[in-house]
Design an enzyme around this catalytic site. Structure first.
Site, PDB file in Angstrom:
ATOM      1  N   CYS A 105      18.178  40.601  48.464  1.00 59.28           N
ATOM      2  CA  CYS A 105      18.326  41.966  48.993  1.00 59.28           C
ATOM      3  C   CYS A 105      18.443  42.993  47.872  1.00 59.28           C
ATOM      4  CB  CYS A 105      19.535  42.060  49.910  1.00 59.28           C
ATOM      5  SG  CYS A 105      19.263  41.208  51.456  1.00 59.28           S
ATOM      6  N   ASP A 133      13.303  56.792  60.190  1.00 58.84           N
ATOM      7  CA  ASP A 133      12.153  55.928  60.487  1.00 58.84           C
ATOM      8  C   ASP A 133      11.067  56.056  59.414  1.00 58.84           C
ATOM      9  OD1 ASP A 133      10.704  54.074  62.062  1.00 58.84           O
ATOM     10  OD2 ASP A 133       9.518  55.709  62.909  1.00 58.84           O
ATOM     11  N   HIS A 134      10.584  54.892  58.959  1.00 55.87           N
ATOM     12  CA  HIS A 134       9.569  54.802  57.908  1.00 55.87           C
ATOM     13  C   HIS A 134      10.010  55.482  56.613  1.00 55.87           C
ATOM     14  CE1 HIS A 134       7.143  53.365  61.210  1.00 55.87           C
ATOM     15  NE2 HIS A 134       6.258  52.942  60.338  1.00 55.87           N
ATOM     16  N   HIS A 153      15.027  49.283  52.219  1.00 56.17           N
ATOM     17  CA  HIS A 153      16.252  49.495  51.439  1.00 56.17           C
ATOM     18  C   HIS A 153      16.356  48.467  50.327  1.00 56.17           C
ATOM     19  CE1 HIS A 153      19.266  46.611  53.671  1.00 56.17           C
ATOM     20  NE2 HIS A 153      18.157  46.012  53.347  1.00 56.17           N
ATOM     21  N   GLU A 174      20.099  44.414  62.187  1.00 56.94           N
ATOM     22  CA  GLU A 174      19.237  44.438  61.006  1.00 56.94           C
ATOM     23  C   GLU A 174      18.154  43.359  61.142  1.00 56.94           C
ATOM     24  OE1 GLU A 174      20.434  45.572  56.700  1.00 56.94           O
ATOM     25  OE2 GLU A 174      20.602  43.395  56.854  1.00 56.94           O
ATOM     26  N   HIS A 233      13.183  46.433  57.064  1.00 53.03           N
ATOM     27  CA  HIS A 233      13.751  45.831  58.272  1.00 53.03           C
ATOM     28  C   HIS A 233      13.275  46.615  59.493  1.00 53.03           C
ATOM     29  CE1 HIS A 233      16.632  43.098  56.379  1.00 53.03           C
ATOM     30  NE2 HIS A 233      16.883  44.056  55.502  1.00 53.03           N
ATOM     31  N   HIS A 282      12.719  46.215  50.275  1.00 58.79           N
ATOM     32  CA  HIS A 282      12.169  45.409  51.364  1.00 58.79           C
ATOM     33  C   HIS A 282      12.515  46.117  52.668  1.00 58.79           C
ATOM     34  CE1 HIS A 282      16.358  44.069  51.065  1.00 58.79           C
ATOM     35  NE2 HIS A 282      16.285  43.864  52.359  1.00 58.79           N
TER      36      HIS A 282
HETATM   37 NI    NI Z   1      17.811  44.011  53.678  1.00 61.40          NI
END
Ligand code: NI
Length: 136
Positions: A34, A80-81, A15, A125, A42, A40
């Site tokens: 961020c 997911d992914h 995200h 997160e 998580h 990036h």
């Molecule tokens: Ni983040």
């Protein structure tokens, strides 16, 4: 007698925290790294808690097999992914913070659960940063 059953799930996602209506400087100021335009990732950990009366016949609040499938189909498959900003329609115009992701997850699951069951979602997160939402 109300009991809470819990199911833990996991997804990886990318995200970027960013508001289109703010310039780059303001985005950097508020969201820091961020806001990296290259995104990036998580490792999100999700805990779904469902509270209700124990059914006299089954002894279940809800069948955890059903909850597992629900989380898989409604959350893991679409998230997911994925790049949340780009690939998940709910975040097209909504900043994918942990707070907003938890609300989106709660709404998607709430729509599938029987009305007499209460729902609370906890989303990690990072191992140390997590949020909870229960529909208030
Ligand atoms: Ni983040």
């Amino acid at each position: 007698m109300k009991v809470t059953v819990n199911r833990r799930a996991h997804f990886n996602a990318a995200h970027r925290l960013h508001r289109k209506d703010w310039d780059d400087e303001k985005n950097r100021q508020v969201f820091g790294k961020c806001s990296n335009p290259h995104y990036h990732g998580h490792n999100y950990e999700l805990i779904v808690a469902v509270t209700g009366e124990i059914d006299e016949q089954t002894g279940f609040v809800m069948d955890l097999k059903d909850l597992k499938e629900l989380i898989y189909n409604k959350i893991e498959v679409p998230f997911d992914h994925k790049n949340l900003n780009v690939e998940v329609p709910e975040f097209k115009d909504l900043n994918p913070t942990a707070e907003n992701i938890s609300v989106v997850i709660w709404r998607k699951l709430r729509a599938e659960l029987e009305p007499h069951l209460d729902l609370e979602v906890t989303l990690y997160e990072t191992p140390r940063n997590f949020v909870t939402y229960k529909g208030e």
